[in-house]
Design a protein around this motif. Structure first.
Motif, PDB file in Angstrom:
ATOM      1  N   LEU A 139      13.730 -21.890 -21.827  1.00  7.03           N
ATOM      2  CA  LEU A 139      12.631 -21.394 -22.601  1.00  7.03           C
ATOM      3  C   LEU A 139      12.719 -19.889 -23.406  1.00  7.03           C
ATOM      4  O   LEU A 139      13.502 -19.070 -22.960  1.00  7.03           O
ATOM      5  N   VAL A 140      12.696 -20.135 -24.647  1.00  7.37           N
ATOM      6  CA  VAL A 140      12.960 -19.040 -25.650  1.00  7.37           C
ATOM      7  C   VAL A 140      11.423 -18.740 -26.106  1.00  7.37           C
ATOM      8  O   VAL A 140      10.813 -19.490 -26.908  1.00  7.37           O
ATOM      9  N   LEU A 141      11.078 -17.614 -26.301  1.00 11.34           N
ATOM     10  CA  LEU A 141       9.742 -17.100 -26.626  1.00 11.34           C
ATOM     11  C   LEU A 141      10.048 -16.003 -27.649  1.00 11.34           C
ATOM     12  O   LEU A 141      10.475 -14.874 -27.427  1.00 11.34           O
ATOM     13  N   VAL A 142       9.834 -16.251 -28.712  1.00 12.27           N
ATOM     14  CA  VAL A 142      10.165 -15.219 -30.114  1.00 12.27           C
ATOM     15  C   VAL A 142       8.920 -14.552 -30.699  1.00 12.27           C
ATOM     16  O   VAL A 142       7.707 -15.244 -31.088  1.00 12.27           O
ATOM     17  N   THR A 143       8.891 -13.067 -30.469  1.00 14.69           N
ATOM     18  CA  THR A 143       7.797 -12.295 -30.962  1.00 14.69           C
ATOM     19  C   THR A 143       6.358 -13.013 -30.572  1.00 14.69           C
ATOM     20  O   THR A 143       5.629 -12.985 -31.351  1.00 14.69           O
ATOM     21  N   VAL A 144       6.166 -13.219 -29.351  1.00 12.64           N
ATOM     22  CA  VAL A 144       4.908 -13.765 -28.779  1.00 12.64           C
ATOM     23  C   VAL A 144       4.018 -12.674 -28.178  1.00 12.64           C
ATOM     24  O   VAL A 144       4.208 -11.952 -27.605  1.00 12.64           O
ATOM     25  N   ASN A 145       3.013 -12.751 -28.986  1.00 15.40           N
ATOM     26  CA  ASN A 145       1.887 -11.825 -28.663  1.00 15.40           C
ATOM     27  C   ASN A 145       1.175 -12.411 -27.490  1.00 15.40           C
ATOM     28  O   ASN A 145       0.614 -13.652 -27.334  1.00 15.40           O
ATOM     29  N   PRO A 146       1.074 -11.746 -26.335  1.00 15.01           N
ATOM     30  CA  PRO A 146       0.704 -12.402 -25.214  1.00 15.01           C
ATOM     31  C   PRO A 146      -0.872 -12.697 -24.924  1.00 15.01           C
ATOM     32  O   PRO A 146      -1.445 -11.994 -23.944  1.00 15.01           O
ATOM     33  N   TRP A 147      -1.522 -13.414 -25.832  1.00 14.57           N
ATOM     34  CA  TRP A 147      -2.845 -13.701 -25.698  1.00 14.57           C
ATOM     35  C   TRP A 147      -3.050 -14.356 -24.380  1.00 14.57           C
ATOM     36  O   TRP A 147      -4.032 -14.196 -23.562  1.00 14.57           O
ATOM     37  N   ALA A 148      -2.144 -15.381 -24.051  1.00  9.43           N
ATOM     38  CA  ALA A 148      -2.343 -16.256 -22.806  1.00  9.43           C
ATOM     39  C   ALA A 148      -2.485 -15.577 -21.684  1.00  9.43           C
ATOM     40  O   ALA A 148      -3.061 -16.144 -20.542  1.00  9.43           O
ATOM     41  N   LEU A 149      -1.655 -14.203 -21.605  1.00  6.38           N
ATOM     42  CA  LEU A 149      -1.872 -13.418 -20.441  1.00  6.38           C
ATOM     43  C   LEU A 149      -3.003 -12.317 -20.422  1.00  6.38           C
ATOM     44  O   LEU A 149      -3.154 -11.428 -19.555  1.00  6.38           O
ATOM     45  N   GLY A 150      -3.999 -12.562 -21.215  1.00  4.61           N
ATOM     46  CA  GLY A 150      -4.922 -11.552 -21.527  1.00  4.61           C
ATOM     47  C   GLY A 150      -4.490  -9.939 -21.842  1.00  4.61           C
ATOM     48  O   GLY A 150      -5.070  -9.198 -21.666  1.00  4.61           O
ATOM     49  N   LEU A 151      -3.481 -10.088 -22.805  1.00  7.54           N
ATOM     50  CA  LEU A 151      -2.692  -9.116 -23.019  1.00  7.54           C
ATOM     51  C   LEU A 151      -2.376  -8.809 -24.575  1.00  7.54           C
ATOM     52  O   LEU A 151      -1.155  -8.466 -24.994  1.00  7.54           O
ATOM     53  N   PRO A 152      -3.445  -9.152 -25.435  1.00  4.94           N
ATOM     54  CA  PRO A 152      -2.850  -9.100 -26.782  1.00  4.94           C
ATOM     55  C   PRO A 152      -2.594  -7.847 -27.554  1.00  4.94           C
ATOM     56  O   PRO A 152      -3.193  -6.829 -26.869  1.00  4.94           O
ATOM     57  N   ALA A 153      -1.958  -7.571 -28.609  1.00  8.10           N
ATOM     58  CA  ALA A 153      -1.494  -6.434 -29.185  1.00  8.10           C
ATOM     59  C   ALA A 153      -2.891  -5.892 -29.726  1.00  8.10           C
ATOM     60  O   ALA A 153      -3.937  -6.416 -30.028  1.00  8.10           O
ATOM     61  N   THR A 154      -2.850  -4.433 -29.622  1.00  7.27           N
ATOM     62  CA  THR A 154      -3.858  -3.614 -30.191  1.00  7.27           C
ATOM     63  C   THR A 154      -3.792  -3.306 -31.567  1.00  7.27           C
ATOM     64  O   THR A 154      -2.566  -3.063 -32.167  1.00  7.27           O
ATOM     65  N   PRO A 155      -4.992  -2.982 -32.315  1.00 12.99           N
ATOM     66  CA  PRO A 155      -4.659  -2.509 -33.823  1.00 12.99           C
ATOM     67  C   PRO A 155      -4.092  -1.161 -33.769  1.00 12.99           C
ATOM     68  O   PRO A 155      -3.207  -1.305 -34.540  1.00 12.99           O
ATOM     69  N   GLU A 156      -4.112  -0.487 -32.483  1.00 13.72           N
ATOM     70  CA  GLU A 156      -3.239   0.831 -32.635  1.00 13.72           C
ATOM     71  C   GLU A 156      -1.856   0.683 -32.452  1.00 13.72           C
ATOM     72  O   GLU A 156      -1.110   1.444 -33.134  1.00 13.72           O
ATOM     73  N   GLU A 157      -1.284  -0.367 -31.688  1.00 13.47           N
ATOM     74  CA  GLU A 157       0.063  -0.842 -32.052  1.00 13.47           C
ATOM     75  C   GLU A 157       0.479  -1.302 -33.127  1.00 13.47           C
ATOM     76  O   GLU A 157       1.658  -0.865 -33.370  1.00 13.47           O
ATOM     77  N   ARG A 158      -0.327  -2.137 -34.009  1.00 14.43           N
ATOM     78  CA  ARG A 158      -0.094  -2.735 -35.123  1.00 14.43           C
ATOM     79  C   ARG A 158       0.133  -1.375 -36.174  1.00 14.43           C
ATOM     80  O   ARG A 158       1.323  -1.503 -36.809  1.00 14.43           O
TER      81      ARG A 158
END
Length: 289
Positions: free
Chosen positions: A116-135
């Motif tokens: 399994l290769v996961l490329v630049t995956v925003n972890p929505w599925a784990l309940g941990l999406p990127a925040t606006p502050e991080e972006r």
């Protein structure tokens, strides 16, 4: 394009490119046609890419029931593709939002995944999406770029709820190199995306993070999580949380890359992913069953 039928009767299409062992590729977007992935930086020189057009995208039909655009409802589409290909186990590569689908597939069908290769995956599925502050923090890394002063206010307004930005203005923040190829890549977003299903795909009801973490902890296949140094969604530190969910995960950061690392440095991307898949193939061959 080759066609197969999903369990609910929806006709789905995929593209094939390259030679060698098949690598099933799940696009992001969410729900962007697989055409945007191109040849993944020349990865076709190492593997035969099987690039799935998810429901309502590219050559695939729109489903009769729009509720089936939801990420978890498409897991069995991936399994139907595996059966169609006649493979006991498959290697899977997923980009961005497609990573949620890949993780759900690995959780439901762990014995069917060889790598399994996961490329630049925003972890929505784990309940941990990127925040606006991080972006925004990632965006500020580009302050020295000639386009920064014009693009940053629009990007900041978008993250504050100011509507959809013009890709021609803010698309640079998603790419390590804002050149003609990157501009063309961003200009094609709307025409390649299924507007009807885009929001449905990431419906929070599709995900049960605690249950998913429990299931992924049992996945025996090797995993590569690849982040872009300049990506804001996810930043490398957040992408590492995806790797932490698996017992056998490698984590790598591609220097100078944004959200589409195969465009920023094709050779580096194809070599890193190709080498990992070769190693995963040897590990899979050594596993019983």
């Amino acid at each position: 394009m080759p066609i197969f039928t999903a369990p609910d009767g929806t006709r789905l299409a995929y593209r094939e490119a390259g030679e060698g062992e098949p690598l099933v590729v799940l696009p992001g977007g969410p729900l962007r046609a697989s055409a945007y992935l191109g040849d993944l930086g020349g990865l076709t020189g190492r593997r035969r890419l099987v690039l799935l057009d998810l429901r309502g995208t590219g050559g695939s039909a729109c489903p009769a029931d729009p509720a089936t655009y939801r990420c978890d409802r498409q897991v069995d589409d991936v399994e139907a593709l595996r059966v169609h290909l006649g493979r006991e186990r498959i290697d899977v590569l997923a980009h961005s939002a497609g990573g949620g689908l890949a993780m759900l597939y690995a959780a439901r069908y762990p014995h069917r995944v060889s790598g399994l290769v996961l490329v630049t995956v925003n972890p929505w599925a784990l309940g941990l999406p990127a925040t606006p502050e991080e972006r925004l923090a990632a965006a500020r890394l580009r302050r020295g770029e000639p386009w920064f002063e014009d693009a940053f206010p629009a990007f900041e307004a978008w993250l504050g709820g100011g509507g959809e930005p013009d890709p021609a203005v803010v698309g640079a923040f998603f790419h390590g190199r804002w050149d003609d190829a990157a501009r063309a890549h961003e200009a094609a977003v709307d025409e390649q995306t299924c507007a009807e299903g885009e929001d449905r795909f990431l419906d929070p009801a599709a995900f049960d993070p605690p249950a998913l973490r429990t299931a992924l902890a049992q996945v025996s296949a090797p995993v590569l999580v690849l982040a872009g140094e300049l990506d804001g969604g996810p930043r490398p530190a957040r992408a590492r949380l995806v790797a932490d969910a698996f017992p056998k995960a490698e984590f790598a950061v591609q220097a100078g890359a944004g959200h589409y690392p195969w465009l920023d440095d094709p050779g580096r991307f194809a070599d890193r992913v190709g080498d990992f898949l070769e190693s995963a193939g040897r590990a899979s061959a050594a596993r019983p069953g």
